[in-house]
Design an enzyme around this catalytic site. Structure first.
Site, PDB file in Angstrom:
ATOM      1  N   ILE A 184       0.821  -1.217   0.000  1.00  0.00           N
ATOM      2  CA  ILE A 184       0.000   0.000   0.000  1.00  0.00           C
ATOM      3  C   ILE A 184       0.853   1.264   0.000  1.00  0.00           C
ATOM      4  CG2 ILE A 184      -2.131  -0.931   0.975  1.00  0.00           C
ATOM      5  CD1 ILE A 184      -1.174   0.109   3.722  1.00  0.00           C
TER       6      ILE A 184
ATOM      7  N   GLY B 254       8.007   3.925   1.528  1.00  0.00           N
ATOM      8  CA  GLY B 254       8.731   5.144   1.868  1.00  0.00           C
ATOM      9  C   GLY B 254      10.218   4.863   1.843  1.00  0.00           C
ATOM     10  N   ALA B 255      10.992   5.864   2.311  1.00  0.00           N
ATOM     11  CA  ALA B 255      12.448   5.725   2.294  1.00  0.00           C
ATOM     12  C   ALA B 255      12.894   4.577   3.196  1.00  0.00           C
ATOM     13  CB  ALA B 255      13.078   7.029   2.753  1.00  0.00           C
ATOM     14  N   GLU B 256      12.170   4.397   4.301  1.00  0.00           N
ATOM     15  CA  GLU B 256      12.620   3.431   5.307  1.00  0.00           C
ATOM     16  C   GLU B 256      12.046   2.033   5.134  1.00  0.00           C
ATOM     17  OE1 GLU B 256      14.759   3.430   8.023  1.00  0.00           O
ATOM     18  OE2 GLU B 256      15.530   5.208   7.027  1.00  0.00           O
ATOM     19  N   GLY B 257      10.867   1.953   4.546  1.00  0.00           N
ATOM     20  CA  GLY B 257      10.276   0.624   4.484  1.00  0.00           C
ATOM     21  C   GLY B 257       9.051   0.552   3.606  1.00  0.00           C
ATOM     22  N   ARG B 258       8.455  -0.622   3.612  1.00  0.00           N
ATOM     23  CA  ARG B 258       7.262  -0.857   2.807  1.00  0.00           C
ATOM     24  C   ARG B 258       6.112  -1.273   3.711  1.00  0.00           C
ATOM     25  NH1 ARG B 258      10.235  -5.203  -0.784  1.00  0.00           N
ATOM     26  NH2 ARG B 258      12.022  -3.939  -1.363  1.00  0.00           N
TER      27      ARG B 258
ATOM     28  N   ASP C  91       6.656  13.469  13.489  1.00  0.00           N
ATOM     29  CA  ASP C  91       6.303  13.706  12.079  1.00  0.00           C
ATOM     30  C   ASP C  91       4.792  13.913  11.965  1.00  0.00           C
ATOM     31  OD1 ASP C  91       6.538  13.897   9.337  1.00  0.00           O
ATOM     32  OD2 ASP C  91       6.596  11.734   8.979  1.00  0.00           O
TER      33      ASP C  91
HETATM   34  N1  ATP Z   1      -2.410   1.179  10.544  1.00  0.00           N
HETATM   35  C1  ATP Z   1      -2.872   1.635   9.377  1.00  0.00           C
HETATM   36  N2  ATP Z   1      -4.134   1.394   8.999  1.00  0.00           N
HETATM   37  C2  ATP Z   1      -4.612   1.819   7.810  1.00  0.00           C
HETATM   38  N3  ATP Z   1      -3.881   2.494   6.913  1.00  0.00           N
HETATM   39  C3  ATP Z   1      -2.609   2.775   7.229  1.00  0.00           C
HETATM   40  C4  ATP Z   1      -2.029   2.361   8.467  1.00  0.00           C
HETATM   41  N4  ATP Z   1      -0.739   2.758   8.485  1.00  0.00           N
HETATM   42  C5  ATP Z   1      -0.533   3.407   7.330  1.00  0.00           C
HETATM   43  N5  ATP Z   1      -1.645   3.417   6.553  1.00  0.00           N
HETATM   44  C6  ATP Z   1      -1.819   4.020   5.220  1.00  0.00           C
HETATM   45  O1  ATP Z   1      -0.570   4.026   4.543  1.00  0.00           O
HETATM   46  C7  ATP Z   1      -0.144   5.382   4.304  1.00  0.00           C
HETATM   47  C8  ATP Z   1       1.343   5.501   4.544  1.00  0.00           C
HETATM   48  O2  ATP Z   1       1.599   5.163   5.877  1.00  0.00           O
HETATM   49  P1  ATP Z   1       2.888   5.635   6.671  1.00  0.00           P
HETATM   50  O3  ATP Z   1       2.868   7.136   6.731  1.00  0.00           O
HETATM   51  O4  ATP Z   1       2.950   4.901   7.954  1.00  0.00           O
HETATM   52  O5  ATP Z   1       4.011   5.089   5.702  1.00  0.00           O
HETATM   53  P2  ATP Z   1       5.337   5.737   5.212  1.00  0.00           P
HETATM   54  O6  ATP Z   1       5.867   4.800   4.182  1.00  0.00           O
HETATM   55  O7  ATP Z   1       6.196   6.061   6.377  1.00  0.00           O
HETATM   56  O8  ATP Z   1       4.797   7.047   4.521  1.00  0.00           O
HETATM   57  P3  ATP Z   1       5.524   8.446   4.472  1.00  0.00           P
HETATM   58  O9  ATP Z   1       6.776   8.223   3.662  1.00  0.00           O
HETATM   59  O10 ATP Z   1       4.474   9.297   3.776  1.00  0.00           O
HETATM   60  O11 ATP Z   1       5.759   8.845   5.911  1.00  0.00           O
HETATM   61  C9  ATP Z   1      -0.962   6.230   5.265  1.00  0.00           C
HETATM   62  O12 ATP Z   1      -1.115   7.557   4.804  1.00  0.00           O
HETATM   63  C10 ATP Z   1      -2.266   5.469   5.347  1.00  0.00           C
HETATM   64  O13 ATP Z   1      -3.092   5.806   4.245  1.00  0.00           O
END
Ligand code: ATP
Length: 272
Positions: A31, A34-38, A165
């Site tokens: 879904i 990001g930079a750190e993970g999937r 953040d």
């Molecule tokens: N626990 C969860 N339940 C439902 N959807 C989620 C959940 N965690 C994340 N998401 C969905 O996935 C998207 C990305 O999540 P998250 O910000 O944790 O990931 P990220 O890879 O660190 O993103 P970013 O690089 O934007 O910080 C969120 O905006 C949300 O739509």
């Protein structure tokens, strides 16, 4: 970054192995990356219990021992913070399972949409400045959502955690069970986008802290993110701070500190 279906990564082998313990588990669907993970959506133990699988793949540019140590430390820290919040009743995803060596954590799936999406749906095509000052739209449902955001951050800080953040993408609006809608026919379905409990997500940068400075920086990051993501609703940010004050006993000194943090931010931007 949201991932389209065409850019699906096959889940790493270690994850497919882990998921075989539950034959009924939904195939992990990427879904976000990001930079750190999937992030993958799958299910945990029961087919009707959706969850998020947060995977931090090894970084080939790092020394493997250092990389393993960092991955372990980051997952541990994120899980600890989530546990602490969850136990204190702060609305965050529950932690279901983790594997520090393989680099993954399974957390509760939060139903609903992000606050960012909810606010954008509410604002619709509205222009940045109203035609006249007397023409301010009735934003009661948005003001109410802003108050829920402020209260959620107040609850978090009261628990001794700073998020690191805070943005409207890192908050979800989880519909309440048996939600009956706003009950105001004149605001109609648009207000539904803003209903629900505010649930904070993405604790990858969170830390345990009770310092006014850290808390003020958390609010400042949210204030800046809000102004750039939702400039048409910037004037309503004051309601976030007002509700923060109401939810958190020690808010006064944090809000005083916020003035200093803003001043430093302005100086920095003046100096380029
Ligand atoms: N626990 C969860 N339940 C439902 N959807 C989620 C959940 N965690 C994340 N998401 C969905 O996935 C998207 C990305 O999540 P998250 O910000 O944790 O990931 P990220 O890879 O660190 O993103 P970013 O690089 O934007 O910080 C969120 O905006 C949300 O739509």
């Amino acid at each position: 970054m949201a991932a389209s279906e065409t850019t699906q990564f096959a889940p790493p082998q270690v994850l497919t192995q882990v998921l075989t313990y539950d034959p009924a588990a939904a195939p992990p669907l990427l879904i976000s990356q990001g930079a750190e993970g999937r992030l993958y959506k799958t299910t945990h133990v029961q087919p009707d219990r959706p969850c998020v699988l947060k995977y931090r793949p090894p970084k080939p540019y790092r020394h493997p021992i250092l990389d393993a140590r960092l991955t372990k430390a980051r997952i541990t820290s994120e899980a600890k913070v989530l546990e602490r919040c969850y136990r204190a009743g702060v609305r965050v995803p529950a932690v279901y399972a983790l594997d520090l060596v393989s680099g993954w954590m399974m957390i509760e799936w939060i139903e609903g949409m992000t606050v960012r999406q909810g606010i954008n749906d509410w604002l619709g095509e509205r222009p940045e400045t109203p035609p006249s000052p007397d023409d301010l739209p009735d934003d009661a449902p948005l003001v109410d959502a802003m108050k829920r955001i402020g209260a959620a951050v107040g609850d978090l800080h009261r628990t001794g955690v700073v998020h690191g953040d805070l943005t409207t993408s890192n908050m979800m609006l989880r519909p309440q069970k048996n939600s009956q809608g706003s009950g105001q026919p004149e605001v109609g379905d648009r207000a539904k986008a803003l209903e629900g409990d505010v649930v904070l997500i993405d604790f990858g940068l969170a830390t345990q802290s009770v310092s006014d400075e850290d808390r003020a920086v958390d609010l400042y990051v949210l204030e800046r993110a809000f102004a750039s993501t939702h400039p048409r609703a910037e004037r309503l940010f004051v309601h976030v701070l007002e509700a923060y004050r109401g939810a958190f006993k020690k808010a006064s000194s944090v809000l005083t500190k916020l003035e200093d943090v803003r001043m430093r931010g302005r100086k920095r931007s003046m100096l380029g």
